[in-house]
Design a protein around this motif. Structure first.
Motif, mmCIF file in Angstrom:
data_model
loop_
_atom_site.group_PDB
_atom_site.id
_atom_site.type_symbol
_atom_site.label_atom_id
_atom_site.label_comp_id
_atom_site.label_asym_id
_atom_site.label_seq_id
_atom_site.Cartn_x
_atom_site.Cartn_y
_atom_site.Cartn_z
ATOM 1 N N CYS A 37 34.188 10.249 33.474
ATOM 2 C CA CYS A 37 34.353 10.333 34.924
ATOM 3 C C CYS A 37 35.837 10.524 35.208
ATOM 4 O O CYS A 37 36.674 9.775 34.702
ATOM 5 N N ASP A 38 36.155 11.536 35.960
ATOM 6 C CA ASP A 38 37.549 11.814 36.287
ATOM 7 C C ASP A 38 37.600 12.272 37.746
ATOM 8 O O ASP A 38 37.733 13.457 38.021
ATOM 9 N N PRO A 39 37.472 11.327 38.674
ATOM 10 C CA PRO A 39 37.352 11.715 40.081
ATOM 11 C C PRO A 39 38.618 12.383 40.602
ATOM 12 O O PRO A 39 39.714 12.110 40.105
ATOM 13 N N ILE A 52 39.825 5.096 44.854
ATOM 14 C CA ILE A 52 38.910 6.200 44.502
ATOM 15 C C ILE A 52 38.499 6.065 43.034
ATOM 16 O O ILE A 52 37.325 6.139 42.676
ATOM 17 N N LYS A 53 39.491 5.826 42.164
ATOM 18 C CA LYS A 53 39.195 5.730 40.723
ATOM 19 C C LYS A 53 38.332 4.505 40.435
ATOM 20 O O LYS A 53 37.345 4.587 39.695
ATOM 21 N N THR A 61 29.092 0.735 35.897
ATOM 22 C CA THR A 61 29.169 -0.552 35.192
ATOM 23 C C THR A 61 29.006 -1.725 36.151
ATOM 24 O O THR A 61 29.312 -1.604 37.341
ATOM 25 N N GLU A 62 28.544 -2.852 35.594
ATOM 26 C CA GLU A 62 28.424 -4.096 36.368
ATOM 27 C C GLU A 62 29.707 -4.925 36.250
ATOM 28 O O GLU A 62 29.843 -5.949 36.900
ATOM 29 N N LYS A 63 30.610 -4.483 35.377
ATOM 30 C CA LYS A 63 31.818 -5.272 35.146
ATOM 31 C C LYS A 63 32.855 -5.004 36.241
ATOM 32 O O LYS A 63 32.774 -3.999 36.949
ATOM 33 N N ALA A 64 33.835 -5.909 36.340
ATOM 34 C CA ALA A 64 34.963 -5.669 37.241
ATOM 35 C C ALA A 64 35.750 -4.463 36.717
ATOM 36 O O ALA A 64 35.778 -4.207 35.512
ATOM 37 N N VAL A 65 36.370 -3.736 37.611
ATOM 38 C CA VAL A 65 37.092 -2.518 37.231
ATOM 39 C C VAL A 65 38.543 -2.631 37.675
ATOM 40 O O VAL A 65 38.827 -3.055 38.802
ATOM 41 N N ILE A 66 39.441 -2.246 36.779
ATOM 42 C CA ILE A 66 40.852 -2.220 37.158
ATOM 43 C C ILE A 66 41.315 -0.766 37.138
ATOM 44 O O ILE A 66 41.007 -0.022 36.212
ATOM 45 N N ALA A 67 41.987 -0.352 38.208
ATOM 46 C CA ALA A 67 42.462 1.033 38.289
ATOM 47 C C ALA A 67 43.885 1.029 38.816
ATOM 48 O O ALA A 67 44.235 0.197 39.654
ATOM 49 N N ASP A 68 44.683 1.957 38.316
ATOM 50 C CA ASP A 68 46.025 2.054 38.877
ATOM 51 C C ASP A 68 46.288 3.476 39.331
ATOM 52 O O ASP A 68 45.646 4.424 38.883
ATOM 53 N N ASP A 69 47.186 3.578 40.265
ATOM 54 C CA ASP A 69 47.731 4.893 40.578
ATOM 55 C C ASP A 69 49.232 4.710 40.598
ATOM 56 O O ASP A 69 49.746 3.707 41.107
ATOM 57 N N LEU A 122 42.061 -4.421 41.404
ATOM 58 C CA LEU A 122 40.955 -5.033 40.663
ATOM 59 C C LEU A 122 39.762 -5.071 41.602
ATOM 60 O O LEU A 122 39.808 -5.752 42.637
ATOM 61 N N LEU A 123 38.734 -4.302 41.246
ATOM 62 C CA LEU A 123 37.537 -4.190 42.098
ATOM 63 C C LEU A 123 36.419 -5.023 41.469
ATOM 64 O O LEU A 123 36.024 -4.789 40.324
ATOM 65 N N TYR A 124 35.935 -6.013 42.221
ATOM 66 C CA TYR A 124 34.857 -6.879 41.725
ATOM 67 C C TYR A 124 33.509 -6.191 41.938
ATOM 68 O O TYR A 124 33.380 -5.321 42.822
ATOM 69 N N PRO A 125 32.489 -6.621 41.184
ATOM 70 C CA PRO A 125 31.164 -5.991 41.319
ATOM 71 C C PRO A 125 30.611 -6.074 42.743
ATOM 72 O O PRO A 125 29.810 -5.236 43.139
#
Ligand code: IMP
Length: 190
Positions: A37-39, A52-53, A61-69, A122-125
């Protein structure tokens, strides 16, 4: 906590894993989980693109996601390349092409002071999220020094390290970098 790093950039993943290592139970990259996935980063600010990322990956995924810009902001270019740092010289531009355009656009301009900035989400489920921000200051030199790091690093002379990020070891860069500062800011909030 288990989390997924929403990036396809191996350099960034390595840096984030190294910085977070001790504080998070299990950190997965998109490569680890086989997520492709490369939005498109269509927002006009770092937080918008990080969200967005993160949200794009959260669908897998059901897991928490960490994204940076993140990006480089040069004072004499009024903050450019900024959110456009990765594709400054065009959609699939190489680091060398971006660096060449940066130097060309800075010719005859001053001051050459600049900062790298990073926004980490940090995006929680459940859709809630926390945000950390960080920067690191320096200036853009005219000749590349060192082959470490990635992107603009050989031209970014760090005031903290008294050398370019290209000349720094991974440990040295991770001790002062915008991404490290943003992660530490985020960790304080979770
Ligand atoms: P992103 O993947 O959309 O966050 O793009 C970030 C872009 O900013 C990278 O492709 C680089 O051009 C630049 N950048 C961000 N952080 C760094 C860094 O630590 N070193 C060198 N370039 C960076």
């Amino acid at each position: 906590m288990e989390l997924v790093i929403a990036s396809n950039n191996k350099n960034k993943i390595r840096e984030i894993k190294a910085i977070l290592g001790a504080s998070i139970e299990q950190i997965y990259s998109l490569f680890d989980l086989g997520i492709h996935c490369d939005p498109e980063e269509t927002a006009e600010d770092f937080l918008g693109n990080a969200l967005i990322k993160a949200r794009a990956i959260a669908r897998f995924t059901e897991k928490a996601v960490i994204a940076d810009d993140s990006g480089l902001m040069v004072d004499c270019l009024d903050g450019a390349p900024g959110v456009h740092s990765a594709r400054y010289a065009g959609e699939n531009a190489t680091d060398a092409e971006n660096n060449a355009l940066l130097l060309k656009n800075m010719e005859g301009l001053s001051p050459r002071t600049a900062k790298y900035v990073a926004t980490m989400v940090l995006l929680y489920p459940d859709g809630m999220y926390k945000v950390g921000t960080g920067d690191v200051r320096g200036e853009i030199i005219t000749e590349a020094r060192g082959a470490g790091g990635f992107g603009y690093d050989p031209y970014f002379y760090s005031y903290d390290l008294k050398k370019t990020f290209g000349e720094a070891t991974a440990e040295e860069k991770n001790a002062v970098s915008h991404r490290a500062n943003a992660l530490h800011d985020l960790l304080k909030k979770i």
